[in-house]
Design a protein around this motif. Structure first.
Motif, PDB file in Angstrom:
ATOM      1  N   VAL A 167       0.761  -1.158   0.039  1.00 38.57           N
ATOM      2  CA  VAL A 167      -0.001  -0.007   0.065  1.00 38.57           C
ATOM      3  C   VAL A 167       0.741   1.357   0.021  1.00 38.57           C
ATOM      4  N   HIS A 168       1.740   1.457   0.880  1.00 38.15           N
ATOM      5  CA  HIS A 168       2.445   2.513   0.996  1.00 38.15           C
ATOM      6  C   HIS A 168       3.508   3.039  -0.390  1.00 38.15           C
ATOM      7  N   ARG A 169       3.945   1.791  -0.690  1.00 37.24           N
ATOM      8  CA  ARG A 169       4.729   2.223  -2.010  1.00 37.24           C
ATOM      9  C   ARG A 169       3.787   2.625  -3.066  1.00 37.24           C
ATOM     10  N   TRP A 170       2.639   1.993  -3.288  1.00 39.64           N
ATOM     11  CA  TRP A 170       1.528   2.298  -4.158  1.00 39.64           C
ATOM     12  C   TRP A 170       1.250   3.764  -4.105  1.00 39.64           C
ATOM     13  N   LEU A 171       1.118   4.336  -2.819  1.00 42.47           N
ATOM     14  CA  LEU A 171       0.701   5.579  -2.381  1.00 42.47           C
ATOM     15  C   LEU A 171       1.874   6.524  -2.927  1.00 42.47           C
ATOM     16  N   ASP A 172       3.046   6.035  -2.713  1.00 42.51           N
ATOM     17  CA  ASP A 172       4.134   6.804  -3.195  1.00 42.51           C
ATOM     18  C   ASP A 172       4.242   7.315  -4.490  1.00 42.51           C
ATOM     19  N   ARG A 173       4.097   6.262  -5.244  1.00 40.08           N
ATOM     20  CA  ARG A 173       3.746   6.237  -6.731  1.00 40.08           C
ATOM     21  C   ARG A 173       2.508   7.106  -7.209  1.00 40.08           C
ATOM     22  N   TYR A 174       1.747   7.181  -6.371  1.00 40.26           N
ATOM     23  CA  TYR A 174       0.340   7.839  -6.766  1.00 40.26           C
ATOM     24  C   TYR A 174       0.413   9.217  -6.287  1.00 40.26           C
ATOM     25  N   ALA A 175       1.488   9.629  -5.397  1.00 40.80           N
ATOM     26  CA  ALA A 175       1.295  11.091  -4.601  1.00 40.80           C
ATOM     27  C   ALA A 175       1.369  12.295  -5.490  1.00 40.80           C
ATOM     28  N   HIS A 176       1.735  12.278  -6.780  1.00 35.41           N
ATOM     29  CA  HIS A 176       1.910  13.177  -7.488  1.00 35.41           C
ATOM     30  C   HIS A 176       0.623  13.713  -8.217  1.00 35.41           C
ATOM     31  N   LYS A 177      -0.234  12.584  -8.057  1.00 36.43           N
ATOM     32  CA  LYS A 177      -1.933  12.935  -8.483  1.00 36.43           C
ATOM     33  C   LYS A 177      -2.672  13.451  -7.370  1.00 36.43           C
ATOM     34  N   LEU A 178      -2.005  13.869  -6.493  1.00 38.99           N
ATOM     35  CA  LEU A 178      -3.202  14.139  -5.196  1.00 38.99           C
ATOM     36  C   LEU A 178      -2.711  15.832  -5.053  1.00 38.99           C
ATOM     37  N   GLU A 179      -4.009  16.363  -4.637  1.00 41.51           N
ATOM     38  CA  GLU A 179      -4.096  17.849  -4.547  1.00 41.51           C
ATOM     39  C   GLU A 179      -4.830  18.096  -3.353  1.00 41.51           C
ATOM     40  N   GLU A 180      -4.607  19.458  -2.873  1.00 39.28           N
ATOM     41  CA  GLU A 180      -5.247  19.702  -1.815  1.00 39.28           C
ATOM     42  C   GLU A 180      -6.830  19.930  -1.817  1.00 39.28           C
ATOM     43  N   PRO A 181      -7.639  19.676  -0.763  1.00 40.15           N
ATOM     44  CA  PRO A 181      -9.032  19.800  -0.776  1.00 40.15           C
ATOM     45  C   PRO A 181      -9.550  21.247  -1.295  1.00 40.15           C
ATOM     46  N   PRO A 182     -10.695  21.406  -1.815  1.00 37.94           N
ATOM     47  CA  PRO A 182     -11.274  22.730  -2.115  1.00 37.94           C
ATOM     48  C   PRO A 182     -11.189  23.232  -0.554  1.00 37.94           C
ATOM     49  N   PRO A 183     -11.288  24.813  -0.801  1.00 41.56           N
ATOM     50  CA  PRO A 183     -11.477  25.449   0.573  1.00 41.56           C
ATOM     51  C   PRO A 183     -12.649  25.402   0.871  1.00 41.56           C
ATOM     52  N   PRO A 184     -12.969  25.437   2.370  1.00 43.08           N
ATOM     53  CA  PRO A 184     -14.501  25.489   2.894  1.00 43.08           C
ATOM     54  C   PRO A 184     -15.178  26.758   2.308  1.00 43.08           C
ATOM     55  N   SER A 185     -16.380  26.823   2.181  1.00 43.41           N
ATOM     56  CA  SER A 185     -17.173  27.924   1.719  1.00 43.41           C
ATOM     57  C   SER A 185     -17.881  28.332   2.998  1.00 43.41           C
ATOM     58  N   ARG A 186     -19.000  27.666   3.198  1.00 43.61           N
ATOM     59  CA  ARG A 186     -19.908  27.762   4.413  1.00 43.61           C
ATOM     60  C   ARG A 186     -20.600  26.565   4.665  1.00 43.61           C
ATOM     61  N   PRO A 187     -20.871  26.148   6.021  1.00 40.00           N
ATOM     62  CA  PRO A 187     -21.544  24.964   6.303  1.00 40.00           C
ATOM     63  C   PRO A 187     -22.660  24.707   5.793  1.00 40.00           C
ATOM     64  N   VAL A 188     -22.924  23.184   5.123  1.00 37.85           N
ATOM     65  CA  VAL A 188     -23.950  22.545   4.621  1.00 37.85           C
ATOM     66  C   VAL A 188     -25.028  22.379   5.845  1.00 37.85           C
ATOM     67  N   THR A 189     -26.217  22.750   5.790  1.00 36.39           N
ATOM     68  CA  THR A 189     -27.126  22.725   7.089  1.00 36.39           C
ATOM     69  C   THR A 189     -28.398  21.786   6.565  1.00 36.39           C
ATOM     70  N   ALA A 190     -29.270  21.407   7.598  1.00 37.84           N
ATOM     71  CA  ALA A 190     -30.398  20.739   7.076  1.00 37.84           C
ATOM     72  C   ALA A 190     -31.283  21.587   6.390  1.00 37.84           C
ATOM     73  N   ASP A 191     -31.143  22.972   6.597  1.00 36.75           N
ATOM     74  CA  ASP A 191     -32.117  23.729   5.831  1.00 36.75           C
ATOM     75  C   ASP A 191     -31.718  24.100   4.389  1.00 36.75           C
TER      76      ASP A 191
END
Length: 335
Positions: free
Chosen positions: A46-70
């Motif tokens: 697994v970790h060897r595989w992840l090391d090979r895949y790492a260049h395809k990973l990006e940071e998550p999009p920034p938060p905007s505002r909470p999703v609510t029940a409404d």
């Protein structure tokens, strides 16, 4: 699943600092692939595989505002709010049993199963399998939050479709799916060209729904052996998407099984319509054991190939194993 090393939790914690996509819409397949590797006894890779895949990973999009029940309906299908959605599900899963959260949101998300080229639903299936078969550690619960958040952010219902002539079996139904009129562009564009599917997959009771879902996964896996060359990467989803639904069934209330079958059929048919080739090929035979087939997929390294082979091993018969070997042959290796 055989993992006494903590590898899966380590990998998930590593991945939860990254986003669900890269380059604007290409899916991060790593959480699904590492779950499959661990589940099939390949935790040391697994970790060897992840090391090979790492260049395809990006940071998550920034938060905007909470999703609510409404306002959750307003946020549904907005990929820019993926982090907002993930945080909603993290809060939900902190406060309630994960099966309860899944049961509440499953029927809300199911109509958008084709969104994100079915990847969010597939990621959810992997997360649910882990929680059903192993202790529910914090990283594994967090993975369900990430999976459901991605599904909500990429939620995309199919267009209105015309019911076509009924088909007697799942295999016949897949064969009868009409291809889209323009075989170019990505899956979101092709989904807009869908016109109708054969009628198949109605179920009078939950047990029949499960039986037909097994039939669909089997038929789609077998079909890859003869049709996978049409688009070797995308056509794996005709099998892996309905199998994700099948994996989730034991965690869901039985009244959700029949609508789950209907959505799984729509997803498999949509992928088939979007990418099916004009001509079938002759299937090859596979003389390898299931363990040998998965070892070959793991060594090959392609994420789609690993996930499809994982599904093929669920089916388990010789033609399914041959389809898995075919995916190894058709897709470019990573290692």
């Amino acid at each position: 699943m055989s993992d006494s090393t903590g590898t899966l939790d380590e990998a998930l914690e590593r991945l939860h600092t990254t986003g669900p996509e890269r380059n604007g819409r290409l899916t991060n397949h790593a959480p699904m692939a590492v779950e499959a590797l661990v589940h099939r006894g390949q935790a040391p890779a697994v970790h060897r595989w992840l090391d090979r895949y790492a260049h395809k990973l990006e940071e998550p999009p920034p938060p905007s505002r909470p999703v609510t029940a409404d306002d959750w309906r307003e946020a549904l299908g907005d990929p820019a709010r993926a982090t907002d959605w993930t945080r909603l599900f993290a809060r939900e899963l902190d406060g309630r049993p994960w099966r309860e959260v899944l049961a509440e949101w499953w029927p809300r998300l199911l109509p958008g199963i084709a969104g994100g080229s079915t990847h969010p639903a597939i990621r959810t299936g992997h997360a649910v399998r882990t929680l059903l078969t192993t202790p529910g550690t914090a990283p594994r619960r967090a993975e369900l939050a990430h999976a459901l958040g991605y599904w909500a952010a990429r939620h995309q219902p199919l267009p209105a479709l015309t019911p076509l002539a009924a088909a007697p079996t799942a295999a016949a139904a897949l064969d009868a799916v009409p291809p889209v009129s323009v075989q170019e562009g990505g899956m979101p564009a092709r989904l807009g060209l869908l016109t109708g599917f054969p009628v198949w997959g109605t179920a009078p009771d939950p047990d029949t729904a499960r039986e037909r879902l097994v039939e669909l996964v089997t038929a789609a896996t077998h079909r890859y052996a003869t049709h996978g060359h049409g688009e070797p990467i995308m056509l794996v989803h005709a099998a892996t998407a309905p199998n994700a639904v099948l994996r989730a069934l034991p965690a869901l209330p039985r009244e959700l099984w029949a609508p789950s079958l209907a959505a799984a059929w729509a997803a498999a048919a949509a992928v088939t319509a979007a990418y099916t080739p004009a001509e079938a090929a002759s299937p090859a035979s596979a003389s390898l054991t299931p363990e040998e087939v998965f070892e070959r997929a793991a060594a090959h390294g392609d994420d789609h190939t690993i996930k499809f082979t994982d599904t093929a091993l669920d089916v388990g018969d010789p033609l399914a194993l041959a389809a898995a070997v075919r995916s190894v042959e058709l897709n470019p290796p990573v290692f």
